[in-house]
Design a protein around this motif. Sequence first.
Motif, short mmCIF file in Angstrom:
data_model
loop_
_atom_site.label_atom_id
_atom_site.label_comp_id
_atom_site.label_asym_id
_atom_site.label_seq_id
_atom_site.Cartn_x
_atom_site.Cartn_y
_atom_site.Cartn_z
N MET A 7 18.26 43.84 -20.78
CA MET A 7 17.65 44.71 -21.77
C MET A 7 16.13 44.62 -21.65
O MET A 7 15.56 43.55 -21.52
N SER A 8 15.47 45.74 -21.70
CA SER A 8 14.02 45.80 -21.61
C SER A 8 13.39 45.49 -22.96
O SER A 8 13.92 45.85 -24.01
N SER A 9 12.23 44.86 -22.91
CA SER A 9 11.47 44.65 -24.14
C SER A 9 10.84 45.98 -24.55
O SER A 9 10.73 46.91 -23.75
N ARG A 10 10.41 46.05 -25.77
CA ARG A 10 9.78 47.28 -26.26
C ARG A 10 8.53 47.61 -25.47
O ARG A 10 8.27 48.78 -25.17
N ILE A 11 7.73 46.58 -25.14
CA ILE A 11 6.50 46.86 -24.40
C ILE A 11 6.80 47.36 -23.00
O ILE A 11 6.07 48.19 -22.45
N ASP A 12 7.90 46.89 -22.40
CA ASP A 12 8.29 47.41 -21.08
C ASP A 12 8.61 48.89 -21.16
O ASP A 12 8.27 49.66 -20.26
N VAL A 13 9.25 49.30 -22.23
CA VAL A 13 9.57 50.72 -22.43
C VAL A 13 8.29 51.53 -22.60
O VAL A 13 8.12 52.59 -22.00
N VAL A 14 7.36 51.01 -23.40
CA VAL A 14 6.08 51.69 -23.61
C VAL A 14 5.31 51.80 -22.30
O VAL A 14 4.74 52.85 -21.98
N LEU A 15 5.30 50.73 -21.51
CA LEU A 15 4.60 50.73 -20.23
C LEU A 15 5.20 51.76 -19.27
O LEU A 15 4.47 52.54 -18.64
N ARG A 16 6.52 51.79 -19.16
CA ARG A 16 7.17 52.79 -18.30
C ARG A 16 6.83 54.21 -18.74
O ARG A 16 6.56 55.08 -17.93
N SER A 17 6.83 54.43 -20.04
CA SER A 17 6.51 55.75 -20.57
C SER A 17 5.07 56.13 -20.24
O SER A 17 4.79 57.28 -19.84
N ALA A 18 4.16 55.19 -20.39
CA ALA A 18 2.74 55.46 -20.06
C ALA A 18 2.60 55.80 -18.59
O ALA A 18 1.92 56.76 -18.23
N ARG A 19 3.23 55.02 -17.74
CA ARG A 19 3.09 55.23 -16.29
C ARG A 19 3.70 56.54 -15.82
O ARG A 19 3.23 57.13 -14.85
#
Length: 147
Positions: A1-13
């Motif tokens: 499971m991804s952390s919330r910040i990993d999801v935010v980072l992927r979305s930004a990129r």
Amino acid sequence: MSSRIDVVLRSARRRLRRLPAAQVPDALRRGAVLVDIRPQAQRFREGEVPGALIIERNVLEWRCDPTSDARLPEAVGDDVHWVILCSEGYTSSLAAAALLDIGLHRATDVIGGYHALAGAGVLDELRGEPPAPAALANAGGAVRRWL
């Protein structure tokens, strides 16, 4: 499971056209503005980047926004090609996405950050030297600071 910040980072990129380190010099020749957002202690430890503007992360949006009273002289419009640099390319992705959010549609970051520039010999090229085989030297050129 991804952390919330990993999801935010992927979305930004997904929103960025990120630059590989080797493409940074060419982007600068075409008028891009390289911005180093690393904290002072990190720049001291790792080294400076010749020609980069130093803008601490906490004031980045105000300095790059052409409508801000705290803008830099380089912040002449929404078409400025801001290339954001951090140590490894994580914080810079989030910072570049924040610039996109305020309408600076050409903002991006450097894949792998300062470490990628050093490893690819780009720091030597920015200093005007031929790239060293193991280009991990610190940069000592003059750098404008915008804190």
